[in-house]
Design an enzyme around this catalytic site. Sequence first.
Site, mmCIF file in Angstrom:
data_model
loop_
_atom_site.group_PDB
_atom_site.id
_atom_site.type_symbol
_atom_site.label_atom_id
_atom_site.label_comp_id
_atom_site.label_asym_id
_atom_site.label_seq_id
_atom_site.Cartn_x
_atom_site.Cartn_y
_atom_site.Cartn_z
ATOM 1 N N TYR A 12 44.552 38.130 59.004
ATOM 2 C CA TYR A 12 45.370 37.639 57.891
ATOM 3 C C TYR A 12 46.378 36.604 58.373
ATOM 4 O O TYR A 12 46.798 36.647 59.535
ATOM 5 C CB TYR A 12 46.170 38.782 57.271
ATOM 6 C CG TYR A 12 45.364 39.746 56.452
ATOM 7 C CD1 TYR A 12 44.737 39.339 55.283
ATOM 8 C CD2 TYR A 12 45.237 41.073 56.832
ATOM 9 C CE1 TYR A 12 44.006 40.235 54.519
ATOM 10 C CE2 TYR A 12 44.507 41.975 56.075
ATOM 11 C CZ TYR A 12 43.898 41.544 54.923
ATOM 12 O OH TYR A 12 43.181 42.426 54.166
ATOM 13 N N ASP B 183 34.293 46.782 52.173
ATOM 14 C CA ASP B 183 35.415 45.874 51.949
ATOM 15 C C ASP B 183 35.435 45.343 50.507
ATOM 16 O O ASP B 183 34.886 44.296 50.189
ATOM 17 C CB ASP B 183 35.300 44.715 52.953
ATOM 18 C CG ASP B 183 36.480 43.774 52.901
ATOM 19 O OD1 ASP B 183 37.301 43.892 51.962
ATOM 20 O OD2 ASP B 183 36.580 42.904 53.782
ATOM 21 N N GLN C 42 32.731 46.136 56.847
ATOM 22 C CA GLN C 42 32.410 45.091 55.862
ATOM 23 C C GLN C 42 31.729 45.627 54.605
ATOM 24 O O GLN C 42 31.982 45.144 53.514
ATOM 25 C CB GLN C 42 31.529 44.020 56.499
ATOM 26 C CG GLN C 42 32.355 42.843 56.974
ATOM 27 C CD GLN C 42 31.532 41.819 57.730
ATOM 28 O OE1 GLN C 42 30.353 42.033 58.017
ATOM 29 N NE2 GLN C 42 32.151 40.718 58.058
ATOM 30 N N SER D 119 37.117 41.893 49.732
ATOM 31 C CA SER D 119 36.239 40.737 49.923
ATOM 32 C C SER D 119 35.207 40.637 48.815
ATOM 33 O O SER D 119 34.958 39.551 48.292
ATOM 34 C CB SER D 119 35.504 40.823 51.259
ATOM 35 O OG SER D 119 36.399 40.576 52.308
ATOM 36 N N ARG E 19 39.904 45.025 57.705
ATOM 37 C CA ARG E 19 38.988 43.872 57.620
ATOM 38 C C ARG E 19 38.292 43.691 58.959
ATOM 39 O O ARG E 19 38.513 42.709 59.661
ATOM 40 C CB ARG E 19 39.771 42.621 57.231
ATOM 41 C CG ARG E 19 40.799 42.806 56.122
ATOM 42 C CD ARG E 19 40.206 43.223 54.802
ATOM 43 N NE ARG E 19 39.437 42.204 54.135
ATOM 44 C CZ ARG E 19 39.944 41.272 53.336
ATOM 45 N NH1 ARG E 19 41.235 41.234 53.126
ATOM 46 N NH2 ARG E 19 39.173 40.382 52.747
HETATM 47 P P1 NAD Z 1 44.161 36.703 51.735
HETATM 48 O O1 NAD Z 1 43.682 37.012 50.342
HETATM 49 O O2 NAD Z 1 45.226 37.544 52.317
HETATM 50 O O3 NAD Z 1 44.693 35.175 51.766
HETATM 51 C C1 NAD Z 1 43.886 34.115 51.293
HETATM 52 C C2 NAD Z 1 44.063 32.921 52.193
HETATM 53 O O4 NAD Z 1 45.357 32.372 52.009
HETATM 54 C C3 NAD Z 1 43.937 33.220 53.684
HETATM 55 O O5 NAD Z 1 42.886 32.456 54.212
HETATM 56 C C4 NAD Z 1 45.293 32.845 54.243
HETATM 57 O O6 NAD Z 1 45.195 32.293 55.536
HETATM 58 C C5 NAD Z 1 45.756 31.810 53.253
HETATM 59 N N1 NAD Z 1 47.199 31.508 53.236
HETATM 60 C C6 NAD Z 1 48.262 32.337 53.406
HETATM 61 N N2 NAD Z 1 49.421 31.646 53.312
HETATM 62 C C7 NAD Z 1 49.084 30.355 53.052
HETATM 63 C C8 NAD Z 1 49.835 29.168 52.838
HETATM 64 N N3 NAD Z 1 51.159 29.153 52.868
HETATM 65 N N4 NAD Z 1 49.127 28.024 52.603
HETATM 66 C C9 NAD Z 1 47.790 28.000 52.584
HETATM 67 N N5 NAD Z 1 47.030 29.089 52.778
HETATM 68 C C10 NAD Z 1 47.673 30.251 53.012
HETATM 69 O O7 NAD Z 1 42.977 36.665 52.741
HETATM 70 P P2 NAD Z 1 41.461 37.143 52.594
HETATM 71 O O8 NAD Z 1 40.698 36.054 51.943
HETATM 72 O O9 NAD Z 1 41.411 38.490 51.957
HETATM 73 O O10 NAD Z 1 41.027 37.279 54.094
HETATM 74 C C11 NAD Z 1 41.595 36.493 55.090
HETATM 75 C C12 NAD Z 1 40.813 36.592 56.336
HETATM 76 O O11 NAD Z 1 40.624 37.964 56.758
HETATM 77 C C13 NAD Z 1 39.388 36.109 56.222
HETATM 78 O O12 NAD Z 1 39.234 34.773 56.058
HETATM 79 C C14 NAD Z 1 38.874 36.655 57.532
HETATM 80 O O13 NAD Z 1 39.287 35.904 58.602
HETATM 81 C C15 NAD Z 1 39.516 37.996 57.561
HETATM 82 N N6 NAD Z 1 38.493 38.955 57.115
HETATM 83 C C16 NAD Z 1 37.730 39.515 58.086
HETATM 84 C C17 NAD Z 1 36.705 40.380 57.714
HETATM 85 C C18 NAD Z 1 35.835 41.011 58.774
HETATM 86 O O14 NAD Z 1 34.993 41.790 58.454
HETATM 87 N N7 NAD Z 1 36.024 40.716 60.034
HETATM 88 C C19 NAD Z 1 36.477 40.678 56.385
HETATM 89 C C20 NAD Z 1 37.295 40.083 55.419
HETATM 90 C C21 NAD Z 1 38.306 39.224 55.808
#
Ligand code: NAD
Length: 375
Positions: free
Chosen positions: A228, A130, A127, A133, A122
């Site tokens: 994450y 990805d 991106q 996402s 990520r």
């Molecule tokens: P994910 O599907 O792993 O998790 C979804 C959400 O659940 C996350 O925001 C996580 O913080 C939250 N979570 C975990 N445990 C929890 C709890 N007990 N209570 C409440 N919330 C909880 O995550 P995702 O949506 O696939 O991606 C997470 C992060 O990864 C993104 O928000 C971003 O910061 C990062 N990301 C970065 C890029 C990049 O290109 N830089 C691209 C995609 C994602």
Amino acid sequence: MKLFIPRETDPDETRAAVLPQHVRQLKDWGWEIQIESGLGERVPVPDSAYEEAGAALISHRREGYASADVIFRVRVSDKEEVALMKPGALHISFFDPFRQPDLVDSFAQARVTAISMELIPRITVAQKMDALSSQASLAGYVAVILAAERINRVFPMMMTPAGTLAAVRVLVIGAGVAGLQAIATARRLGARVEAYDVRPEVEEQVKSLGARFLKIDLGQVGSTPDGYAKQLTEEQLQRQREAMKRFCSHADVLITTAQVFGRRAPLIVTEEMLLAMRPGSIVVDLAVESGGNVEGIRPGSEVEKNGVLLLGLRNLPGRVPYHASQVYGSNLSAMLGHLYDREKGHLRIDLQDQITGRCVVTHGGQVVNPLLKEG
Ligand code: NAD
């Protein structure tokens, strides 16, 4: 170079790995494209549209597998299909390799290079590839649309001569990619939205979408270098449940998306919290396929408890298959573009590369992925 795209065989799968627009793009690179008849049947996109874009149609997948240099799929091929592939072929799909060690071995034995779309890092430079996402974002949207369709209220506040209808209250737990899209969609429909995430850095993003960010003091919570959430301790989770109880009881729609990479999703909403919700409320658990955030919701299930409808539907992006296939096909094409040297006309699998090295599972007859080798 030959690319083969078989139709998906899982009865739950409506998406196709590519649309005609991707065929056109890959033809421009000089690739020969074969698709199995019926590839876009459930999108729906007819065979003729793929043919017009330059793909050759085949009716026997065996033939496609045997001659392909590259295979694109939404869901990973099974062992029998892997056995048909030629050594040195490249297979790109969602894989879930941690839960399928036997299939990982089959790819290694067949000397097929397998890429797992879930393992693409990520990071900003990746991106375009990805797929987690691209699909999560659509799942967040679909979750809200489903809830809006099933709830016994309207989402926006309405002032009518017969009285004011209050806006629906939506609570989103987990404000990652899916959660943020759910918040945006619910806001567009006029709902009052609250959201919570263990990563404090998402507060600004939640607020910028017009939602309220809920704060719960859980002590030290961290993120991995990939962004994450880290797993909470059982004590922290207990504190979270206690605090969430009140927020849940006020919500008409509860959407949970909380996941922790490589682990079971945290159980956040207990039966006791569900009992405190008003009859007619809707709960959609987007984490259902990785263990679930809500007690009692099973993958593929739709049950009513105390008048609260609990939805644990599988494959939410598959409910908007055209757009899901459009973005997934673009992710696959970007991945192939990263590996394909257009000048020399061959594929480069460089395991030292920051993207390739993280998502290749098997290569040259070995399991090469560091996460899988660590066990
Ligand atoms: P994910 O599907 O792993 O998790 C979804 C959400 O659940 C996350 O925001 C996580 O913080 C939250 N979570 C975990 N445990 C929890 C709890 N007990 N209570 C409440 N919330 C909880 O995550 P995702 O949506 O696939 O991606 C997470 C992060 O990864 C993104 O928000 C971003 O910061 C990062 N990301 C970065 C890029 C990049 O290109 N830089 C691209 C995609 C994602």
